[in-house]
Design a protein around this motif. Structure first.
Motif, PDB file in Angstrom:
ATOM      1  N   ALA A  94      12.888 -41.089  -0.982  1.00 52.31           N
ATOM      2  CA  ALA A  94      12.052 -41.215   0.216  1.00 52.31           C
ATOM      3  C   ALA A  94      11.617 -39.838   0.721  1.00 52.31           C
ATOM      4  O   ALA A  94      10.463 -39.661   1.133  1.00 52.31           O
ATOM      5  N   ARG A  95      12.541 -38.871   0.678  1.00 49.87           N
ATOM      6  CA  ARG A  95      12.175 -37.501   1.095  1.00 49.87           C
ATOM      7  C   ARG A  95      11.080 -36.945   0.197  1.00 49.87           C
ATOM      8  O   ARG A  95      10.167 -36.269   0.680  1.00 49.87           O
ATOM      9  N   LEU A  96      11.154 -37.224  -1.080  1.00 46.10           N
ATOM     10  CA  LEU A  96      10.114 -36.748  -1.998  1.00 46.10           C
ATOM     11  C   LEU A  96       8.782 -37.453  -1.738  1.00 46.10           C
ATOM     12  O   LEU A  96       7.725 -36.822  -1.769  1.00 46.10           O
ATOM     13  N   ARG A  97       8.843 -38.736  -1.469  1.00 44.03           N
ATOM     14  CA  ARG A  97       7.608 -39.476  -1.165  1.00 44.03           C
ATOM     15  C   ARG A  97       6.935 -38.931   0.087  1.00 44.03           C
ATOM     16  O   ARG A  97       5.709 -38.911   0.179  1.00 44.03           O
ATOM     17  N   LYS A 157       5.122 -33.075   1.867  1.00 40.92           N
ATOM     18  CA  LYS A 157       3.742 -32.595   1.773  1.00 40.92           C
ATOM     19  C   LYS A 157       3.574 -31.886   0.433  1.00 40.92           C
ATOM     20  O   LYS A 157       4.534 -31.387  -0.150  1.00 40.92           O
ATOM     21  N   THR A 158       2.367 -31.835  -0.045  1.00 42.57           N
ATOM     22  CA  THR A 158       2.088 -31.232  -1.345  1.00 42.57           C
ATOM     23  C   THR A 158       2.641 -29.823  -1.450  1.00 42.57           C
ATOM     24  O   THR A 158       3.297 -29.479  -2.439  1.00 42.57           O
ATOM     25  N   ASP A 159       2.424 -29.001  -0.416  1.00 46.78           N
ATOM     26  CA  ASP A 159       2.883 -27.609  -0.488  1.00 46.78           C
ATOM     27  C   ASP A 159       4.397 -27.479  -0.327  1.00 46.78           C
ATOM     28  O   ASP A 159       4.968 -26.449  -0.644  1.00 46.78           O
ATOM     29  N   GLY A 160       5.087 -28.512   0.138  1.00 47.84           N
ATOM     30  CA  GLY A 160       6.532 -28.454   0.292  1.00 47.84           C
ATOM     31  C   GLY A 160       7.300 -29.268  -0.727  1.00 47.84           C
ATOM     32  O   GLY A 160       8.533 -29.301  -0.711  1.00 47.84           O
ATOM     33  N   PHE A 161       6.572 -29.925  -1.606  1.00 47.12           N
ATOM     34  CA  PHE A 161       7.223 -30.813  -2.572  1.00 47.12           C
ATOM     35  C   PHE A 161       8.222 -30.063  -3.452  1.00 47.12           C
ATOM     36  O   PHE A 161       9.349 -30.505  -3.630  1.00 47.12           O
ATOM     37  N   SER A 162       7.804 -28.919  -3.985  1.00 46.73           N
ATOM     38  CA  SER A 162       8.682 -28.163  -4.890  1.00 46.73           C
ATOM     39  C   SER A 162       9.968 -27.736  -4.213  1.00 46.73           C
ATOM     40  O   SER A 162      11.031 -27.734  -4.833  1.00 46.73           O
ATOM     41  N   SER A 163       9.877 -27.380  -2.936  1.00 46.59           N
ATOM     42  CA  SER A 163      11.087 -26.935  -2.244  1.00 46.59           C
ATOM     43  C   SER A 163      12.071 -28.081  -2.020  1.00 46.59           C
ATOM     44  O   SER A 163      13.259 -27.852  -1.793  1.00 46.59           O
ATOM     45  N   GLU A 164      11.596 -29.307  -2.073  1.00 49.51           N
ATOM     46  CA  GLU A 164      12.475 -30.483  -2.003  1.00 49.51           C
ATOM     47  C   GLU A 164      12.958 -30.875  -3.400  1.00 49.51           C
ATOM     48  O   GLU A 164      14.143 -31.101  -3.629  1.00 49.51           O
ATOM     49  N   TYR A 165      12.024 -30.964  -4.333  1.00 47.76           N
ATOM     50  CA  TYR A 165      12.279 -31.502  -5.661  1.00 47.76           C
ATOM     51  C   TYR A 165      13.184 -30.614  -6.513  1.00 47.76           C
ATOM     52  O   TYR A 165      14.147 -31.096  -7.121  1.00 47.76           O
ATOM     53  N   GLU A 166      12.878 -29.340  -6.569  1.00 48.21           N
ATOM     54  CA  GLU A 166      13.587 -28.460  -7.501  1.00 48.21           C
ATOM     55  C   GLU A 166      15.078 -28.328  -7.205  1.00 48.21           C
ATOM     56  O   GLU A 166      15.897 -28.451  -8.123  1.00 48.21           O
ATOM     57  N   PRO A 167      15.490 -28.116  -5.950  1.00 52.36           N
ATOM     58  CA  PRO A 167      16.948 -28.091  -5.696  1.00 52.36           C
ATOM     59  C   PRO A 167      17.630 -29.423  -5.999  1.00 52.36           C
ATOM     60  O   PRO A 167      18.779 -29.452  -6.444  1.00 52.36           O
TER      61      PRO A 167
END
Length: 106
Positions: free
Chosen positions: A39-42, A45-55
């Motif tokens: 849900a957090r990934l969904r 925002k596009t510019d913040g996705f990597s900072s959520e996804y990668e860790p």
């Protein structure tokens, strides 16, 4: 996309190795923690996705490597023990890729 196909292959291999009561113990859906992460990934925002996804990827792969390593060392089922050891090597490689991806983002 290649990794997802690899995980599908891994899941298929596992399903073929387990039978009876063990097969009914295989999860059929995500647990609550994983649902919240998704849900957090969904919602990212596009510019913040990597900072959520990668860790998340680093953490998930660390957990998977640890789990498969323990099973490969301590299982009493020879086929599953071998499968876990073989699969752990691929997961370790994926962990290293995730760590590199996360490091390069910063």
């Amino acid at each position: 996309m290649r990794c997802y196909r690899g995980y599908g292959k891994t899941s298929s291999e596992l399903k073929q190795l387990v039978s009876g009561e063990m097969s009914s113990a295989l999860p059929t859906k995500l647990d609550d923690s994983s649902e919240k992460k998704l849900a957090r990934l969904r919602d990212a925002k596009t510019d913040g996705f990597s900072s959520e996804y990668e860790p998340m990827q680093v953490s998930a792969h660390k957990d998977a490597v640890s789990l498969f390593e323990r099973y490969a060392k301590g299982s009493d089922n020879p086929k599953l023990k071998h499968w876990a050891g073989k699969t752990r090597r691929a997961l370790q490689h994926h962990l290293e890729m995730a760590q590199d991806m996360d490091k390069n983002r910063k």
